[in-house]
Scaffold this motif. Structure first.
Motif, PDB file in Angstrom:
ATOM      1  N   ASN A  84      41.719  50.126  36.102  1.00 20.18           N
ATOM      2  CA  ASN A  84      41.782  50.131  34.638  1.00 20.18           C
ATOM      3  C   ASN A  84      42.083  48.733  34.102  1.00 20.18           C
ATOM      4  N   GLY A  85      42.338  47.799  34.998  1.00 19.40           N
ATOM      5  CA  GLY A  85      42.542  46.413  34.591  1.00 19.40           C
ATOM      6  C   GLY A  85      43.972  46.045  34.289  1.00 19.40           C
ATOM      7  N   SER A  86      44.864  47.018  34.299  1.00 18.66           N
ATOM      8  CA  SER A  86      46.269  46.710  34.005  1.00 18.66           C
ATOM      9  C   SER A  86      46.935  46.022  35.193  1.00 18.66           C
ATOM     10  N   ALA A  87      46.404  46.249  36.381  1.00 15.36           N
ATOM     11  CA  ALA A  87      46.790  45.608  37.643  1.00 15.36           C
ATOM     12  C   ALA A  87      48.269  45.315  37.802  1.00 15.36           C
ATOM     13  N   PRO A  88      49.040  46.342  38.100  1.00 12.99           N
ATOM     14  CA  PRO A  88      50.446  46.094  38.419  1.00 12.99           C
ATOM     15  C   PRO A  88      50.607  45.078  39.546  1.00 12.99           C
ATOM     16  N   ARG A  89      49.590  44.988  40.418  1.00 14.71           N
ATOM     17  CA  ARG A  89      49.610  43.949  41.446  1.00 14.71           C
ATOM     18  C   ARG A  89      48.212  43.354  41.574  1.00 14.71           C
ATOM     19  N   THR A  90      48.161  42.035  41.643  1.00 16.50           N
ATOM     20  CA  THR A  90      46.872  41.350  41.735  1.00 16.50           C
ATOM     21  C   THR A  90      46.698  40.617  43.060  1.00 16.50           C
ATOM     22  N   ASP A  91      47.709  40.669  43.908  1.00 11.29           N
ATOM     23  CA  ASP A  91      47.699  39.905  45.156  1.00 11.29           C
ATOM     24  C   ASP A  91      46.583  40.295  46.111  1.00 11.29           C
ATOM     25  N   CYS A  92      46.079  41.503  46.024  1.00 16.65           N
ATOM     26  CA  CYS A  92      45.061  41.938  46.986  1.00 16.65           C
ATOM     27  C   CYS A  92      43.662  42.020  46.375  1.00 16.65           C
ATOM     28  N   LEU A  93      43.483  41.620  45.125  1.00 18.11           N
ATOM     29  CA  LEU A  93      42.174  41.748  44.484  1.00 18.11           C
ATOM     30  C   LEU A  93      41.094  40.933  45.198  1.00 18.11           C
ATOM     31  N   GLY A  94      41.450  39.841  45.812  1.00 23.22           N
ATOM     32  CA  GLY A  94      40.493  39.007  46.532  1.00 23.22           C
ATOM     33  C   GLY A  94      39.937  39.645  47.793  1.00 23.22           C
ATOM     34  N   LEU A  95      40.508  40.736  48.234  1.00 27.08           N
ATOM     35  CA  LEU A  95      40.040  41.414  49.454  1.00 27.08           C
ATOM     36  C   LEU A  95      38.804  42.273  49.220  1.00 27.08           C
ATOM     37  N   PHE A  96      38.530  42.618  47.973  1.00 21.80           N
ATOM     38  CA  PHE A  96      37.449  43.544  47.672  1.00 21.80           C
ATOM     39  C   PHE A  96      36.107  42.829  47.586  1.00 21.80           C
ATOM     40  N   ASP A  97      35.044  43.556  47.957  1.00 24.21           N
ATOM     41  CA  ASP A  97      33.688  43.024  47.870  1.00 24.21           C
ATOM     42  C   ASP A  97      33.152  43.100  46.440  1.00 24.21           C
ATOM     43  N   TRP A  98      33.674  44.043  45.671  1.00 24.49           N
ATOM     44  CA  TRP A  98      33.203  44.245  44.299  1.00 24.49           C
ATOM     45  C   TRP A  98      34.322  44.912  43.512  1.00 24.49           C
ATOM     46  N   ILE A  99      34.508  44.480  42.276  1.00 24.78           N
ATOM     47  CA  ILE A  99      35.536  45.102  41.428  1.00 24.78           C
ATOM     48  C   ILE A  99      34.915  45.527  40.113  1.00 24.78           C
ATOM     49  N   THR A 100      35.101  46.807  39.814  1.00 26.58           N
ATOM     50  CA  THR A 100      34.695  47.379  38.534  1.00 26.58           C
ATOM     51  C   THR A 100      35.961  47.599  37.726  1.00 26.58           C
ATOM     52  N   CYS A 101      35.954  47.100  36.511  1.00 25.22           N
ATOM     53  CA  CYS A 101      37.094  47.289  35.623  1.00 25.22           C
ATOM     54  C   CYS A 101      36.661  48.167  34.459  1.00 25.22           C
ATOM     55  N   SER A 102      37.374  49.247  34.271  1.00 24.63           N
ATOM     56  CA  SER A 102      37.155  50.122  33.123  1.00 24.63           C
ATOM     57  C   SER A 102      38.406  50.012  32.257  1.00 24.63           C
ATOM     58  N   PRO A 103      38.442  48.984  31.404  1.00 22.32           N
ATOM     59  CA  PRO A 103      39.682  48.690  30.678  1.00 22.32           C
ATOM     60  C   PRO A 103      40.023  49.726  29.615  1.00 22.32           C
ATOM     61  N   LYS A 104      41.284  50.099  29.588  1.00 16.11           N
ATOM     62  CA  LYS A 104      41.813  50.973  28.546  1.00 16.11           C
ATOM     63  C   LYS A 104      42.691  50.154  27.605  1.00 16.11           C
ATOM     64  N   GLN A 105      42.978  48.950  28.039  1.00 13.62           N
ATOM     65  CA  GLN A 105      43.693  47.947  27.257  1.00 13.62           C
ATOM     66  C   GLN A 105      43.102  46.609  27.699  1.00 13.62           C
ATOM     67  N   ILE A 106      43.515  45.530  27.112  1.00 15.16           N
ATOM     68  CA  ILE A 106      42.924  44.239  27.458  1.00 15.16           C
ATOM     69  C   ILE A 106      43.468  43.765  28.808  1.00 15.16           C
ATOM     70  N   PRO A 107      42.590  43.563  29.798  1.00 14.60           N
ATOM     71  CA  PRO A 107      43.045  43.120  31.122  1.00 14.60           C
ATOM     72  C   PRO A 107      43.573  41.683  31.087  1.00 14.60           C
ATOM     73  N   SER A 108      44.430  41.395  32.038  1.00  6.59           N
ATOM     74  CA  SER A 108      44.978  40.038  32.147  1.00  6.59           C
ATOM     75  C   SER A 108      43.923  39.095  32.711  1.00  6.59           C
ATOM     76  N   GLU A 109      44.135  37.804  32.506  1.00  5.80           N
ATOM     77  CA  GLU A 109      43.243  36.782  33.076  1.00  5.80           C
ATOM     78  C   GLU A 109      43.221  36.890  34.599  1.00  5.80           C
ATOM     79  N   ALA A 110      44.371  37.219  35.195  1.00  7.50           N
ATOM     80  CA  ALA A 110      44.463  37.336  36.651  1.00  7.50           C
ATOM     81  C   ALA A 110      43.526  38.414  37.181  1.00  7.50           C
TER      82      ALA A 110
END
Length: 181
Positions: A84-110
């Motif tokens: 949903n883009g709120s990402a309580p943790r962003t440390d592992c986002l680089g591990l994914f091959d593809w990320i889909t964000c379905s924002p319910k609020q404005i996502p952070s730059e991270a």
């Protein structure tokens, strides 16, 4: 949409959206090893298995990184995160091959710097994210719009939005249309 995939739906979410159609109650308690073994059984015999980790909100789970690392080590797979883009943790986002964000609020730059595509939800009244933030959100991203499930008039609104934004694409919840679990 349209890609055969193994879905790993993690229970729980840090948001409480009034329109959410996800049942957040845990159904199974599984270890990382259990999940990896099930993906092996459900996955493709040849080629890469497309694995989608979704929720709720997957980034609230402390074992997310361990799960992704185990899948990459033990299964020939392409791993996609739906967040949903709120990402309580962003440390592992680089591990994914593809990320889909379905924002319910404005996502952070991270979060936005890792996102490959946006899935914007649409009600009969329009987009569920403020239109004023669209240029920032959509810049350099593939954009899909999806009508809220069982919202009469939402599909028509999607068609109107596609006329305004011909570079966008429409998405639908194929698993619901096909009555898959």
């Amino acid at each position: 949409a349209g890609t055969l995939a193994v879905f790993i739906r993690l229970a729980g979410c840090n948001l409480n959206c009034r329109f959410c159609d996800t049942d957040h109650r845990p159904r199974y308690q599984m270890t990382v090893k259990d999940i990896v073994e099930k993906v092996k059984r459900l996955g493709r015999d040849e080629g890469k298995t497309h694995v989608v980790i979704t929720g709720g909100e997957p980034t609230i789970h402390s074992l997310l990184e361990k799960l992704v690392v185990a899948l990459k080590k033990e299964v020939n797979c392409f791993i996609q995160l739906e967040t949903n883009g709120s990402a309580p943790r962003t440390d592992c986002l680089g591990l994914f091959d593809w990320i889909t964000c379905s924002p319910k609020q404005i996502p952070s730059e991270a979060v936005l710097k890792h996102v490959d595509e946006l899935k914007l939800l649409v009600s009969r009244d329009g987009l569920l994210v403020p239109e004023k933030v669209l240029p920032k959100l959509t810049q350099g991203k593939k954009v899909y719009i999806q009508a809220l499930w069982r919202d009469k008039g939402a599909a028509q609104k999607c068609l109107e939005l596609l006329k305004e934004h011909p570079e966008w694409r429409i998405s639908f919840q194929g698993h619901k249309t096909l009555e898959l679990p």
